[in-house]
Design a protein around this motif. Sequence first.
Motif, PDB file in Angstrom:
ATOM      1  N   SER A 176       0.822  -1.228   0.000  1.00 32.27           N
ATOM      2  CA  SER A 176       0.000   0.000   0.000  1.00 32.27           C
ATOM      3  C   SER A 176       0.848   1.268   0.000  1.00 32.27           C
ATOM      4  N   ILE A 177       1.043   1.910   1.149  1.00 32.47           N
ATOM      5  CA  ILE A 177       1.635   3.258   1.163  1.00 32.47           C
ATOM      6  C   ILE A 177       3.160   3.290   1.224  1.00 32.47           C
ATOM      7  N   CYS A 178       3.797   2.150   1.574  1.00 34.88           N
ATOM      8  CA  CYS A 178       5.251   2.186   1.833  1.00 34.88           C
ATOM      9  C   CYS A 178       6.101   2.715   0.667  1.00 34.88           C
ATOM     10  N   PRO A 179       5.851   2.255  -0.583  1.00 36.10           N
ATOM     11  CA  PRO A 179       6.696   2.795  -1.663  1.00 36.10           C
ATOM     12  C   PRO A 179       6.633   4.326  -1.744  1.00 36.10           C
ATOM     13  N   GLU A 214      -4.986   4.167 -11.198  1.00 30.96           N
ATOM     14  CA  GLU A 214      -4.991   4.746  -9.840  1.00 30.96           C
ATOM     15  C   GLU A 214      -5.270   3.674  -8.787  1.00 30.96           C
ATOM     16  N   TYR A 215      -6.142   2.737  -9.122  1.00 32.54           N
ATOM     17  CA  TYR A 215      -6.530   1.727  -8.129  1.00 32.54           C
ATOM     18  C   TYR A 215      -5.506   0.604  -8.000  1.00 32.54           C
ATOM     19  N   HIS A 216      -4.974   0.135  -9.129  1.00 29.65           N
ATOM     20  CA  HIS A 216      -4.132  -1.063  -9.090  1.00 29.65           C
ATOM     21  C   HIS A 216      -2.625  -0.790  -9.199  1.00 29.65           C
ATOM     22  N   CYS A 217      -2.230   0.277  -9.835  1.00 28.48           N
ATOM     23  CA  CYS A 217      -0.803   0.452 -10.168  1.00 28.48           C
ATOM     24  C   CYS A 217      -0.118   1.566  -9.387  1.00 28.48           C
ATOM     25  N   GLN A 218      -0.898   2.614  -9.069  1.00 27.51           N
ATOM     26  CA  GLN A 218      -0.293   3.855  -8.581  1.00 27.51           C
ATOM     27  C   GLN A 218       0.451   3.732  -7.257  1.00 27.51           C
ATOM     28  N   SER A 219      -0.035   2.857  -6.351  1.00 28.56           N
ATOM     29  CA  SER A 219       0.597   2.811  -5.033  1.00 28.56           C
ATOM     30  C   SER A 219       2.052   2.345  -5.131  1.00 28.56           C
ATOM     31  N   CYS A 220       2.377   1.519  -6.114  1.00 28.19           N
ATOM     32  CA  CYS A 220       3.782   1.111  -6.291  1.00 28.19           C
ATOM     33  C   CYS A 220       4.490   1.955  -7.360  1.00 28.19           C
ATOM     34  N   HIS A 221       3.870   2.065  -8.526  1.00 27.69           N
ATOM     35  CA  HIS A 221       4.552   2.737  -9.641  1.00 27.69           C
ATOM     36  C   HIS A 221       4.435   4.259  -9.574  1.00 27.69           C
ATOM     37  N   MET A 222       3.717   4.762  -8.581  1.00 28.78           N
ATOM     38  CA  MET A 222       3.567   6.197  -8.294  1.00 28.78           C
ATOM     39  C   MET A 222       2.675   6.893  -9.320  1.00 28.78           C
ATOM     40  N   ILE A 240      11.215  -0.600  -7.939  1.00 35.42           N
ATOM     41  CA  ILE A 240       9.947  -0.668  -8.682  1.00 35.42           C
ATOM     42  C   ILE A 240      10.181   0.049 -10.006  1.00 35.42           C
ATOM     43  N   PRO A 241      10.064  -0.673 -11.111  1.00 39.91           N
ATOM     44  CA  PRO A 241      10.470  -0.076 -12.386  1.00 39.91           C
ATOM     45  C   PRO A 241       9.592   1.093 -12.815  1.00 39.91           C
ATOM     46  N   SER A 242      10.211   2.003 -13.538  1.00 38.74           N
ATOM     47  CA  SER A 242       9.482   3.137 -14.102  1.00 38.74           C
ATOM     48  C   SER A 242       8.672   2.651 -15.299  1.00 38.74           C
ATOM     49  N   LEU A 243       7.403   2.982 -15.316  1.00 38.39           N
ATOM     50  CA  LEU A 243       6.562   2.669 -16.476  1.00 38.39           C
ATOM     51  C   LEU A 243       6.653   3.804 -17.482  1.00 38.39           C
ATOM     52  N   ALA A 244       6.792   5.015 -16.954  1.00 33.43           N
ATOM     53  CA  ALA A 244       6.796   6.200 -17.809  1.00 33.43           C
ATOM     54  C   ALA A 244       7.954   6.183 -18.811  1.00 33.43           C
ATOM     55  N   THR A 245       9.075   5.577 -18.420  1.00 32.15           N
ATOM     56  CA  THR A 245      10.242   5.576 -19.309  1.00 32.15           C
ATOM     57  C   THR A 245      10.540   4.179 -19.853  1.00 32.15           C
ATOM     58  N   SER A 246       9.633   3.238 -19.634  1.00 29.96           N
ATOM     59  CA  SER A 246       9.890   1.863 -20.065  1.00 29.96           C
ATOM     60  C   SER A 246       9.858   1.740 -21.592  1.00 29.96           C
ATOM     61  N   SER A 247      10.880   1.063 -22.123  1.00 27.36           N
ATOM     62  CA  SER A 247      10.920   0.851 -23.576  1.00 27.36           C
ATOM     63  C   SER A 247       9.913  -0.227 -23.994  1.00 27.36           C
ATOM     64  N   LEU A 248       9.409  -0.972 -23.016  1.00 25.54           N
ATOM     65  CA  LEU A 248       8.455  -2.045 -23.328  1.00 25.54           C
ATOM     66  C   LEU A 248       7.003  -1.574 -23.332  1.00 25.54           C
TER      67      LEU A 248
END
Lengths: 211, 147
Positions: free
Chosen positions: A82-85, B38-46, B56-64
């Motif tokens: 959840s919030i840790c990252p 927002e619901y599934h990805c944002q908490s990790c990928h920001m 945690i890999p960047s999606l914004a700059t991912s070549s894939l």
Amino acid sequence: MYLGHYILLATICLALSCSLQSCQQTNDELPYLGQTIPTEDGVKHHTVGQFKHVNQDSQWVDNQKMSQYIYVADFFFTSCPSICPKVTREMLKIHDALQLDTMVKLVSFTIDPKRDDIHRLKLYADNLGVNQKKWWFLTGDKDATLELANSFFVAALEDPDAPGGFDHSGKIVLVDREGHVRSFSEGTDPTTTPGLIKDIQKLSASYQSKN
Amino acid sequence: MILLSFILRKFHYWLFGISVVAVSCHESPYMQGKRLYEYHCQSCHMEDGQGLSRMIPSLATSSLLGKPEFCCVIILGKKDTIKNNVSYLAQEMPAFQSFTTTELTNLVNYMQHRWQSDFAETSIREMEEMVSFCKQKTSEQPAIPEN
């Protein structure tokens, strides 16, 4: 008669500006957060609880060791979905901003010591790519850590219904060398991080001016 | 003076026009994709898709981004460490097997629209092909259950 009025007015203005200046100086000092109790010697400010944890390099870290530094602390666990990252990202900003200030440390207490052993914390720190002499990831007794969090004004509890099994708040807390809480930011709100960085710099400068 | 009174009298029309332009400039055309992100990805990928350091890999700059391999990671997750051209990662990526093809299409289009300047929209048919490509890989790599 008129001259007397002018002199009186000038005196009042001077007195007011002096008192405002002294007020400003007092406000420059960071407040002591938590309950302050009057004692015979003066006042006793709230102090964070006692701890003795191990960091990612298998070194003991306790209150006595931390009294050499001012530090920011958060409570997290490596598998937190959840919030840790988000909170860790804000800690990373603080780490980067205060890279050169040797007075400042960062500590992250895991609230899930069963999974977060030293090896896992080391891997976490390696992957974050941080200066591991500056930022310590600490593991210790679970119940003691959950209780310790309260003394940092962080809510942390085990909850099987919460994502990852723990419910906790994302506060990042600034502690001075005497163990008093002096400032904090909300790790989930990036707009509060610059204010905390300024407070850390102010607190660090106050110790350096004493030396 | 006459012009000013005319503008003021028609002020609500002006306000409406400005609002329409503002909304059309700022709202993503992929609202379902935005909500899923927002619901599934944002908490990790920001929120900005930049991820967190090497962990945690960047999606914004991912070549894939937008390629079949990208969709496979969404569907199948990643249990082992992911090669990131820089270093290894330790965080698990859960599998989102419950996403429908439409949801996946909207999610991927949302991300591409936001972070790729030369973005070409993925159609539902193209996504169906990608999904079947990914499902062939399922037998090769067991998926991680979604938390």
